[in-house]
Design a protein around this motif. Structure first.
Motif, mmCIF file in Angstrom:
data_model
loop_
_atom_site.group_PDB
_atom_site.id
_atom_site.type_symbol
_atom_site.label_atom_id
_atom_site.label_comp_id
_atom_site.label_asym_id
_atom_site.label_seq_id
_atom_site.Cartn_x
_atom_site.Cartn_y
_atom_site.Cartn_z
ATOM 1 N N GLN A 31 -16.630 -31.188 16.191
ATOM 2 C CA GLN A 31 -14.984 -32.298 16.577
ATOM 3 C C GLN A 31 -14.393 -31.902 15.114
ATOM 4 O OE1 GLN A 31 -16.102 -34.130 20.212
ATOM 5 N NE2 GLN A 31 -14.833 -32.955 21.087
ATOM 6 N N SER A 32 -15.577 -32.856 14.601
ATOM 7 C CA SER A 32 -14.860 -33.795 12.959
ATOM 8 C C SER A 32 -15.020 -32.275 12.550
ATOM 9 C CB SER A 32 -16.572 -34.314 12.254
ATOM 10 O OG SER A 32 -17.550 -33.332 12.025
ATOM 11 N N GLN A 33 -14.837 -31.486 12.431
ATOM 12 C CA GLN A 33 -14.658 -29.953 11.798
ATOM 13 C C GLN A 33 -13.584 -29.368 11.671
ATOM 14 O OE1 GLN A 33 -16.915 -30.453 8.691
ATOM 15 N NE2 GLN A 33 -16.974 -27.709 8.696
ATOM 16 N N THR A 34 -13.271 -29.443 13.502
ATOM 17 C CA THR A 34 -12.266 -29.372 13.813
ATOM 18 C C THR A 34 -11.070 -29.893 13.302
ATOM 19 O OG1 THR A 34 -13.258 -27.993 16.269
ATOM 20 C CG2 THR A 34 -10.741 -28.532 15.907
ATOM 21 N N LYS A 35 -11.055 -31.419 13.445
ATOM 22 C CA LYS A 35 -10.535 -32.080 12.786
ATOM 23 C C LYS A 35 -9.666 -32.337 11.795
ATOM 24 C CE LYS A 35 -9.495 -36.997 12.247
ATOM 25 N NZ LYS A 35 -9.657 -38.635 13.405
ATOM 26 N N ALA A 36 -10.223 -31.978 10.711
ATOM 27 C CA ALA A 36 -10.225 -30.776 9.277
ATOM 28 C C ALA A 36 -9.354 -30.569 9.313
ATOM 29 C CB ALA A 36 -11.560 -31.475 8.523
ATOM 30 N N LEU A 37 -9.547 -29.338 10.354
ATOM 31 C CA LEU A 37 -9.336 -28.369 10.242
ATOM 32 C C LEU A 37 -7.453 -28.116 10.164
ATOM 33 C CD1 LEU A 37 -11.178 -25.415 11.409
ATOM 34 C CD2 LEU A 37 -10.706 -25.451 9.102
ATOM 35 N N ALA A 38 -7.292 -28.701 11.127
ATOM 36 C CA ALA A 38 -6.635 -29.210 12.181
ATOM 37 C C ALA A 38 -4.869 -29.443 10.906
ATOM 38 C CB ALA A 38 -6.040 -30.555 12.985
ATOM 39 N N SER A 39 -5.793 -30.062 10.074
ATOM 40 C CA SER A 39 -4.523 -30.428 8.850
ATOM 41 C C SER A 39 -4.506 -29.090 7.978
ATOM 42 C CB SER A 39 -4.618 -31.774 7.962
ATOM 43 O OG SER A 39 -5.502 -31.914 7.262
ATOM 44 N N SER A 40 -4.934 -28.151 7.922
ATOM 45 C CA SER A 40 -5.240 -27.085 6.637
ATOM 46 C C SER A 40 -4.349 -26.171 6.727
ATOM 47 C CB SER A 40 -6.830 -26.414 6.659
ATOM 48 O OG SER A 40 -6.961 -25.534 8.145
ATOM 49 N N GLU A 41 -4.038 -25.583 5.543
ATOM 50 C CA GLU A 41 -3.187 -24.136 5.460
ATOM 51 C C GLU A 41 -3.294 -23.384 6.904
ATOM 52 O OE1 GLU A 41 -2.225 -23.148 2.140
ATOM 53 O OE2 GLU A 41 -1.363 -25.525 1.189
ATOM 54 N N ASP A 42 -5.055 -22.838 6.775
ATOM 55 C CA ASP A 42 -5.451 -21.778 7.414
ATOM 56 C C ASP A 42 -4.839 -21.770 8.935
ATOM 57 O OD1 ASP A 42 -6.281 -20.665 4.736
ATOM 58 O OD2 ASP A 42 -7.850 -20.788 5.748
ATOM 59 N N THR A 43 -4.961 -23.380 9.368
ATOM 60 C CA THR A 43 -4.977 -23.186 11.032
ATOM 61 C C THR A 43 -3.514 -23.520 11.021
ATOM 62 O OG1 THR A 43 -7.205 -24.752 11.491
ATOM 63 C CG2 THR A 43 -5.564 -25.356 12.236
ATOM 64 N N ALA A 44 -2.815 -23.544 9.720
ATOM 65 C CA ALA A 44 -1.395 -23.770 9.891
ATOM 66 C C ALA A 44 -0.886 -22.499 10.474
ATOM 67 C CB ALA A 44 -0.399 -24.360 8.611
ATOM 68 N N GLU A 45 -1.130 -21.865 9.358
ATOM 69 C CA GLU A 45 -0.796 -20.082 9.347
ATOM 70 C C GLU A 45 -1.464 -19.269 10.912
ATOM 71 O OE1 GLU A 45 0.218 -15.786 8.346
ATOM 72 O OE2 GLU A 45 1.446 -18.469 8.357
ATOM 73 N N ALA A 46 -2.475 -19.661 10.886
ATOM 74 C CA ALA A 46 -3.258 -18.854 12.678
ATOM 75 C C ALA A 46 -2.416 -18.975 13.487
ATOM 76 C CB ALA A 46 -4.274 -19.497 12.524
ATOM 77 N N MET A 47 -1.789 -20.303 13.494
ATOM 78 C CA MET A 47 -0.864 -20.914 14.708
ATOM 79 C C MET A 47 0.389 -20.393 15.268
ATOM 80 S SD MET A 47 -2.649 -23.193 16.879
ATOM 81 C CE MET A 47 -4.139 -23.526 16.540
ATOM 82 N N ALA A 48 0.993 -20.695 13.490
ATOM 83 C CA ALA A 48 1.903 -19.286 13.773
ATOM 84 C C ALA A 48 2.047 -17.931 13.721
ATOM 85 C CB ALA A 48 2.673 -20.195 11.756
ATOM 86 N N ALA A 49 0.647 -17.693 13.487
ATOM 87 C CA ALA A 49 0.663 -15.781 13.632
ATOM 88 C C ALA A 49 0.799 -15.815 14.973
ATOM 89 C CB ALA A 49 -0.349 -16.079 12.911
ATOM 90 N N PHE A 50 -0.321 -17.060 15.834
ATOM 91 C CA PHE A 50 -0.585 -16.003 17.461
ATOM 92 C C PHE A 50 1.066 -16.879 17.780
ATOM 93 C CE2 PHE A 50 -1.028 -18.205 21.310
ATOM 94 C CZ PHE A 50 -2.024 -17.458 21.843
#
Length: 254
Positions: A225-244
């Motif tokens: 869960q700590s890893q997921t929290k850290a990823l939440a603000s990353s550029e990769d996650t933002a791009e993945a969410m936008a693509a979805f």
């Protein structure tokens, strides 16, 4: 990289590392140094998202080169063991997933090298074997236990038997068993799927496997869960969410 015992090719975010020390890819000190150089570099390269490790010729790696066994002089064995550990640890610790495409004999240190990879695929004529007890040595138990059930792990260590691709698949020690001709295509397909995913999420997932291996499910999931929290603000996650949301393929940097 100037290498004597490995060949490296990189294309489409996938690195293919080929062990190349004829005739059987036996591991000497030069190879151990080359392995560290390559995996440390690939782990840091933004243009690499997944790695395939295989062998040239008929062997993956037939184990340690016995011509370089350490002497009994004080300190020699200790230094030798450190070099051997480092050549395994750099694969285990590489942040990018490593796929072992076991194309032939993987014996002793060669077997452990394969077992340090994240995903294993083998051809039907390839085999893993730990022959240490046959030559008065010991080692590899910890690595074998990570991939085999307890009875099969003891069978492998205590008998020194060759366990071929089909049996490895039955034992759940490899993810696929293919013909020799299809081995690299199978490994490449897995590497391509990994390369399509969010690079930072893949790195976090591999880190979670390493960190949670010996933790309780409670402690392990808290770390994830700590890893997921850290990823939440990353550029990769933002791009993945936008693509979805936009129903398109994500375009990750690197």
């Amino acid at each position: 990289m100037e290498l004597e015992t490995l060949k490296v090719g990189i294309a489409d975010h996938i690195a293919v590392v080929t062990i190349s020390r004829p005739p059987v890819n036996a591991q000497n000190n030069m190879m151990r140094a080359d392995i560290q150089t390559v995996f440390d570099a690939l782990g840091d390269r933004a243009d690499v998202r997944s790695i395939i490790l295989t062998g040239e010729g008929k062997a993956f790696s037939a184990g340690a080169d016995l011509a370089e066994r350490p002497s009994q002089e004080p300190g020699h064995y200790t230094a030798h063991n450190r070099r051997v550990r480092a050549s395994f640890d750099c694969i285990l610790e590489c942040p990018k997933p490593v796929i072992a495409a076991v194309n032939g004999a993987a014996i002793g240190a060669g077997c452990v090298t394969a077992l340090c990879c994240d995903i294993l695929v083998a051809s039907d004529n390839a085999f893993l074997s730990m022959t240490e007890v046959m030559v008065g040595l010991a080692g590899g138990v910890a690595h074998v236990r990570r991939h085999f059930g307890e009875s099969d792990a003891r069978l492998m260590i205590l008998t020194g038997r060759r366990i071929y691709g089909p049996e490895l698949l039955r034992m759940n020690a490899v993810s696929a068993c293919t013909s020799p001709e299809e081995l690299m295509a199978t490994a490449l397909s897995i590497a391509q799927d990994i390369a399509k995913a969010s690079p930072s999420a893949v790195i976090a997932a591999k880190k979670s496997f390493a960190m949670t291996e010996n933790l309780s499910i409670y402690e392990g999931y808290r770390f994830e869960q700590s890893q997921t929290k850290a990823l939440a603000s990353s550029e990769d996650t933002a791009e993945a969410m936008a693509a979805f949301r936009e129903k398109r393929k994500p375009v990750f940097r690197g």
